[in-house]
Design a protein around this motif. Sequence first.
Motif, short mmCIF file in Angstrom:
data_model
loop_
_atom_site.label_atom_id
_atom_site.label_comp_id
_atom_site.label_asym_id
_atom_site.label_seq_id
_atom_site.Cartn_x
_atom_site.Cartn_y
_atom_site.Cartn_z
N LYS A 259 0.60 -20.35 82.47
CA LYS A 259 -0.11 -19.67 83.57
C LYS A 259 0.37 -18.22 83.65
N GLU A 260 1.66 -18.05 83.52
CA GLU A 260 2.22 -16.68 83.57
C GLU A 260 1.73 -15.85 82.38
N GLU A 261 1.80 -16.41 81.19
CA GLU A 261 1.51 -15.65 79.97
C GLU A 261 0.01 -15.46 79.75
N ASP A 262 -0.82 -16.35 80.32
CA ASP A 262 -2.28 -16.30 80.15
C ASP A 262 -2.68 -16.09 78.69
N PRO A 263 -2.21 -16.93 77.78
CA PRO A 263 -2.53 -16.76 76.36
C PRO A 263 -3.95 -17.25 76.07
N LYS A 264 -4.43 -16.99 74.85
CA LYS A 264 -5.72 -17.56 74.43
C LYS A 264 -5.52 -19.05 74.18
N PHE A 265 -6.45 -19.86 74.64
CA PHE A 265 -6.37 -21.32 74.51
C PHE A 265 -7.37 -21.84 73.48
N LYS B 115 -25.93 -39.19 76.99
CA LYS B 115 -25.42 -38.98 78.36
C LYS B 115 -23.91 -38.81 78.32
N GLN B 116 -23.23 -39.67 77.55
CA GLN B 116 -21.76 -39.57 77.42
C GLN B 116 -21.37 -38.20 76.86
N GLN B 117 -22.11 -37.80 75.80
CA GLN B 117 -21.78 -36.53 75.13
C GLN B 117 -21.94 -35.37 76.12
N TYR B 118 -23.07 -35.32 76.84
CA TYR B 118 -23.29 -34.21 77.78
C TYR B 118 -22.30 -34.28 78.95
N PHE B 119 -22.00 -35.50 79.38
CA PHE B 119 -21.10 -35.70 80.54
C PHE B 119 -19.76 -35.00 80.30
N PHE B 120 -19.10 -35.32 79.17
CA PHE B 120 -17.76 -34.76 78.98
C PHE B 120 -17.82 -33.29 78.59
N VAL B 121 -18.88 -32.89 77.88
CA VAL B 121 -19.00 -31.47 77.49
C VAL B 121 -19.22 -30.60 78.73
N SER B 122 -20.12 -31.02 79.62
CA SER B 122 -20.39 -30.21 80.82
C SER B 122 -19.14 -30.12 81.71
N ALA B 123 -18.48 -31.24 81.94
CA ALA B 123 -17.29 -31.22 82.79
C ALA B 123 -16.22 -30.31 82.17
N SER B 124 -16.05 -30.40 80.86
CA SER B 124 -15.01 -29.60 80.18
C SER B 124 -15.33 -28.11 80.26
N LEU B 125 -16.58 -27.73 80.01
CA LEU B 125 -16.92 -26.29 80.05
C LEU B 125 -16.84 -25.75 81.47
N GLN B 126 -17.30 -26.55 82.45
CA GLN B 126 -17.19 -26.11 83.85
C GLN B 126 -15.71 -25.90 84.20
N ASP B 127 -14.85 -26.80 83.71
CA ASP B 127 -13.42 -26.74 83.99
C ASP B 127 -12.80 -25.48 83.40
N VAL B 128 -13.14 -25.20 82.14
CA VAL B 128 -12.57 -24.01 81.47
C VAL B 128 -13.06 -22.73 82.15
N LEU B 129 -14.37 -22.68 82.48
CA LEU B 129 -14.90 -21.46 83.13
C LEU B 129 -14.29 -21.28 84.51
N SER B 130 -14.04 -22.36 85.23
CA SER B 130 -13.48 -22.18 86.59
C SER B 130 -12.05 -21.68 86.48
N PHE C 239 -10.94 -19.84 84.00
CA PHE C 239 -11.05 -18.45 83.51
C PHE C 239 -11.37 -17.52 84.68
N LYS C 240 -12.35 -17.96 85.50
CA LYS C 240 -12.78 -17.09 86.62
C LYS C 240 -11.63 -16.89 87.61
N ALA C 241 -10.81 -17.91 87.76
CA ALA C 241 -9.69 -17.82 88.72
C ALA C 241 -8.75 -16.68 88.34
N VAL C 242 -8.71 -16.34 87.06
CA VAL C 242 -7.80 -15.27 86.59
C VAL C 242 -8.56 -13.99 86.26
N HIS C 243 -9.75 -14.13 85.66
CA HIS C 243 -10.45 -12.94 85.13
C HIS C 243 -11.77 -12.66 85.83
N GLY C 244 -12.05 -13.43 86.91
CA GLY C 244 -13.29 -13.15 87.64
C GLY C 244 -14.49 -13.30 86.72
#
Length: 833
Positions: free
Chosen positions: A66-72, A289-304, A306-311
């Motif tokens: 969290k401190e270093e904010d490296p590329k993931f 449905k399974q494929q979209y379910f985990f992909v959407s949740a994962s991308l929403q999670d990563v973007l949220s 990202f936004k928390a740090v980089h707007g």
Amino acid sequence: AGLEKTASVEPASTALVPAPVDIANKLRYLFGRNGDYTVTDAYQGTAWSVREKLIDSFNKTHDHWKEEDPKFIYYLSAEFLMGRSLINTVYNLGLDGEYAEALNQLGYEMEKVADAERDAALGNGGLGRLAACFLDSMATLDLPGWGYGIRYKYGMFKQALKNGYQVELPDIWLTKGNPWELRRDDVKFEVGFGGRVERRKQGNKEVTMWTPSEKVIAQAYDNPIPGFNTPTTSNLRLWDAVPLTEFDLSAFNAGDYDRAMLERERAEGISAVLYPNDSTPEGKELRLKQQYFFVSASLQDVLSRFKAVHGNNFDLLPEKACFQLNDTHPTIAVAELMRLLLDVEGLDWDQVWTISTKCLNYTNHTVMPEALEKWPVKVMAKMLPRHMEIIEVINEGWTKWLAGHLKDLAPEERAKRIAAMSIIHENPWNKDEMLVNMAYLAVVGSSAVNGVAAIHSNIVKDEIFNDFYQIFPSKFQNKTNGVTPRRWLAWCNPELASLITDTLGTSEWINDTEKLAGLRAYASDKAFQVKWAAVKKAKKAKLAELIKKVHGDEVNQDALFDIQIKRIHEYKRQYLNVLSIIWRYKQLKKMSPEERKKAVARVCVIGGKAASAYDMAKRIIRLVTAVGDVINKDPDTKEYLRLYFLPDYNVSLAETIIPAAELSQHISTAGTEASGTSNMKFQMNGCLIIGTWDGANIEIAEETGIDNVFVFGVRAEEINQLRKERKNFKTDPRWDELMRDIEGGMFGDKDYFKPLVDSVNNMKVGNDWFLLANDFASYLKAQEDVDACYKDQSEWLRRSIMYTAGSGKFSSDRTIREYAEDIWHVKPCRPTV
Ligand SMILES: [N-]=[N+]=N[C@]1([C@H](N)O)O[C@H](CO)[C@@H](O)[C@H](O)[C@H]1O
């Protein structure tokens, strides 16, 4: 990421509580157990105690990141075949000594306690296990990286044998709770399905609104992934589908109990069960449905995050996050990332396309045409209407760009090429149906495309994606698979591991396997060979014990232990293996008792699950058990030849079988097995290989010395021609004899085996697509070479040592380093202790 720190109270880690006390505490306060513990208690107590040390490391790592904010790097996979966690976690955290001692005090052995754990079998085979090995290496290499997948309530089905036939039983793995996961009540996302898409004016902009007709909640569960010999503990975030509303009381009060539960069932059904197909797609809508379910949740999670740090500075996203698509299963990510940045964040198309393609990378794991997923446009449009729109726009842009790029071609040639590369195309088997080609979408929507072994990556470039390769050659790479040397050598074969460490004078080889090359100097050293053989003998005794437990038979432990364990599939040719065993049996029968004594005795083990709907694979399993039933009871031969099918092959069973193996079989038709990874695990454990020039067998032979591998069979480049000529191929008389034997009922069930014989021997019905008849003679020759070599134990042991010495390349650490440098461009970020 780590548990939020409340300003006032600092949690006191239990790391200072002596392990035996902590185990007893867990049993008392979590499970109400006060003494005379069962082995399952001992497991639960130990697991819940180790869990806290794991969480401490997890928090330290994520606070640092969290401190270093490296590329993931985010590894998106529909499968993670993790197996058991206790041993791996205790050893990776360096707690093995402390907990082994603690368990001794409680009167238990670590190994016995570990057996009480259920496998986390959230995968089918190689692809799923590869993802698990990758997580271990990413953490061990201190790479900021997470896995994202589905928390299936029921994993890979349990396989049992009923009268020699495979039966499938549900894998109820969560009933006793799971000490290795943390439910994250603070991490939930809505995922929608169906509904309609509208355009609305917002100020001067037109916005696109998707109103799903069905919504579920994706609930996050974190599974800390401990690196070896480092403070880094990364994460595997799995999503569980739960209903928006727990229970529809109004429906219940209206007496409509079913409707009251409907939404719950529909939601939970999404993450309920793993589809049991390996290398063949599942066409059911629930799979999409399974494929979209985990992909959407994962991308929403990563973007949220990202936004928390980089707007909203989304142009920065490719420098902070990249995604690896594990085969086509998560490819809907191409359209979902577009949708989230276009419709939710309001960015414009070109900007979003640039960001998205920079972030995404795709790994192809198979060239089998039937394995490349294609979803009917009508199914996609109904379930994901907005995504279908986006895919149409992507394809329009792509085919328009192609028209420009191929402008010098003659119009009909240009049209043909464009049609051949169109992401949306006709169903070759049903012209009225249009399909979305998920592999083409992945290739067009990604920065890098890689195969999983050198020969496979060449076939990817030269055959299945050749058109695309000609246009963007630099996009295509090879990343030869690897396996973690922690689980697959150091922890499953500690006896061999300590002999290696003593001999090399260091244990650094465990995360620097190139050091294993130092064993080459000892390959012909008689004293070392004796120690090497003693380890193998001890491991063979363990496997013999298991065979006794499962089949009730004592086996000859001086026999050559010959193993083929992998998913049952016609291209992997377990059928060819059985044919060679029948031939060997018939030769033994013809021998005099004296001659038999000179023969090399073999204990043959075959294991693997057949997809529940894969009829031919199930017939192959029955043939194995039927042949075993006959030869294992034959008084003339049973001292010299046995064949056992070991049911319910999974990660834990592999950890017992592989260290005991002397010969392993990787005999797929050349050009069909993309890589294989069990071949690498056997190599690491000094097990010799008989195999075709296919997948990673080739690179294993290059590293081990081609003369040390029993290679046979036609080469990939000959296949197409041989298939054309197969009907005129003059079969070997021994082959004909065996076909007659099976057809004649030598092993019973002749009607049940007829389709198997027809598939390889009756050109009117089957066309022996996998060329078993063509490879039969050279396979038997290679098996004779194996026998001859085994008779010279010093030569055999020299080779066995050379295998382990040459296995350095096949560590998943090497593979992950290459992904990190060539595709992900992520750098190690190790927390300070
Ligand atoms: N799907 N798929 N592909 C496979 C395996 N069946 O899971 O992926 C594995 C992992 O890349 C490969 O080793 C194997 O050859 C390939 O067939």
